[in-house]
Design a protein around this motif. Structure first.
Motif, mmCIF file in Angstrom:
data_model
loop_
_atom_site.group_PDB
_atom_site.id
_atom_site.type_symbol
_atom_site.label_atom_id
_atom_site.label_comp_id
_atom_site.label_asym_id
_atom_site.label_seq_id
_atom_site.Cartn_x
_atom_site.Cartn_y
_atom_site.Cartn_z
ATOM 1 N N PHE A 233 5.179 -14.147 -6.827
ATOM 2 C CA PHE A 233 6.193 -14.656 -7.753
ATOM 3 C C PHE A 233 6.020 -14.054 -9.146
ATOM 4 O O PHE A 233 6.984 -13.634 -9.774
ATOM 5 N N ILE A 234 4.779 -13.994 -9.624
ATOM 6 C CA ILE A 234 4.523 -13.419 -10.953
ATOM 7 C C ILE A 234 4.883 -11.940 -10.968
ATOM 8 O O ILE A 234 5.492 -11.447 -11.912
ATOM 9 N N GLY A 235 4.522 -11.227 -9.919
ATOM 10 C CA GLY A 235 4.849 -9.803 -9.853
ATOM 11 C C GLY A 235 6.340 -9.551 -9.760
ATOM 12 O O GLY A 235 6.852 -8.579 -10.316
ATOM 13 N N TRP A 236 7.056 -10.438 -9.071
ATOM 14 C CA TRP A 236 8.492 -10.279 -8.948
ATOM 15 C C TRP A 236 9.169 -10.552 -10.285
ATOM 16 O O TRP A 236 10.109 -9.856 -10.665
ATOM 17 N N GLN A 237 8.684 -11.540 -11.018
ATOM 18 C CA GLN A 237 9.275 -11.867 -12.308
ATOM 19 C C GLN A 237 8.985 -10.797 -13.351
ATOM 20 O O GLN A 237 9.822 -10.497 -14.184
ATOM 21 N N GLY A 238 7.785 -10.222 -13.316
ATOM 22 C CA GLY A 238 7.398 -9.285 -14.360
ATOM 23 C C GLY A 238 7.464 -7.826 -13.972
ATOM 24 O O GLY A 238 7.123 -6.976 -14.768
ATOM 25 N N ALA A 239 7.923 -7.541 -12.738
ATOM 26 C CA ALA A 239 7.973 -6.162 -12.235
ATOM 27 C C ALA A 239 6.624 -5.489 -12.402
ATOM 28 O O ALA A 239 6.525 -4.361 -12.845
ATOM 29 N N SER A 240 5.592 -6.205 -12.040
ATOM 30 C CA SER A 240 4.231 -5.737 -12.213
ATOM 31 C C SER A 240 3.629 -5.366 -10.859
ATOM 32 O O SER A 240 4.019 -5.914 -9.834
ATOM 33 N N PRO A 241 2.663 -4.461 -10.855
ATOM 34 C CA PRO A 241 2.010 -4.123 -9.582
ATOM 35 C C PRO A 241 1.186 -5.266 -8.995
ATOM 36 O O PRO A 241 0.744 -5.194 -7.871
ATOM 37 N N VAL A 242 0.988 -6.344 -9.753
ATOM 38 C CA VAL A 242 0.237 -7.480 -9.234
ATOM 39 C C VAL A 242 0.967 -8.119 -8.047
ATOM 40 O O VAL A 242 0.362 -8.776 -7.218
ATOM 41 N N GLY A 243 2.247 -7.881 -7.919
ATOM 42 C CA GLY A 243 3.015 -8.388 -6.790
ATOM 43 C C GLY A 243 2.577 -7.805 -5.467
ATOM 44 O O GLY A 243 2.820 -8.396 -4.417
ATOM 45 N N PHE A 244 1.925 -6.654 -5.490
ATOM 46 C CA PHE A 244 1.454 -6.051 -4.249
ATOM 47 C C PHE A 244 0.123 -6.644 -3.794
ATOM 48 O O PHE A 244 -0.265 -6.489 -2.655
ATOM 49 N N VAL A 245 -0.581 -7.319 -4.686
ATOM 50 C CA VAL A 245 -1.847 -7.954 -4.325
ATOM 51 C C VAL A 245 -1.582 -9.258 -3.581
ATOM 52 O O VAL A 245 -2.357 -9.639 -2.709
ATOM 53 N N GLY A 246 -0.490 -9.914 -3.888
ATOM 54 C CA GLY A 246 -0.143 -11.180 -3.251
ATOM 55 C C GLY A 246 -0.076 -11.101 -1.740
ATOM 56 O O GLY A 246 -0.707 -11.906 -1.047
ATOM 57 N N PRO A 247 0.680 -10.153 -1.167
ATOM 58 C CA PRO A 247 0.717 -10.059 0.291
ATOM 59 C C PRO A 247 -0.649 -9.752 0.905
ATOM 60 O O PRO A 247 -0.958 -10.237 1.995
ATOM 61 N N ALA A 248 -1.468 -8.986 0.210
ATOM 62 C CA ALA A 248 -2.810 -8.691 0.729
ATOM 63 C C ALA A 248 -3.657 -9.963 0.783
ATOM 64 O O ALA A 248 -4.373 -10.201 1.761
ATOM 65 N N LEU A 249 -3.561 -10.806 -0.244
ATOM 66 C CA LEU A 249 -4.299 -12.068 -0.235
ATOM 67 C C LEU A 249 -3.763 -13.016 0.828
ATOM 68 O O LEU A 249 -4.528 -13.721 1.484
ATOM 69 N N MET A 250 -2.461 -13.024 1.014
ATOM 70 C CA MET A 250 -1.883 -13.874 2.053
ATOM 71 C C MET A 250 -2.324 -13.408 3.436
ATOM 72 O O MET A 250 -2.622 -14.226 4.302
ATOM 73 N N LEU A 251 -2.395 -12.104 3.633
ATOM 74 C CA LEU A 251 -2.868 -11.567 4.905
ATOM 75 C C LEU A 251 -4.328 -11.940 5.141
ATOM 76 O O LEU A 251 -4.696 -12.370 6.235
#
Length: 51
Positions: A19-37
């Motif tokens: 959510f934070i990565g989607w709101q801020g267009a930040s690369p941190v959004g790619f870490v989210g799916p890795a943590l969920m996996l």
């Protein structure tokens, strides 16, 4: 902290980072799916303690 609570914390952190990565267009959004996996793998592969 049990494996279940750790895995749940990873899942929630993953959703938050997406959510934070989607709101801020930040690369941190790619870490989210890795943590969920990782959280899903922990939940799927955890051992039962015989109770």
């Amino acid at each position: 902290m049990t494996v279940w609570t750790f895995a749940l914390a990873l899942e929630l952190l993953g959703v938050l980072l997406i959510f934070i990565g989607w709101q801020g267009a930040s690369p941190v959004g790619f870490v989210g799916p890795a943590l969920m996996l990782l959280g899903g793998i922990l939940l799927f592969t955890r051992r039962s303690n015989g109770r």
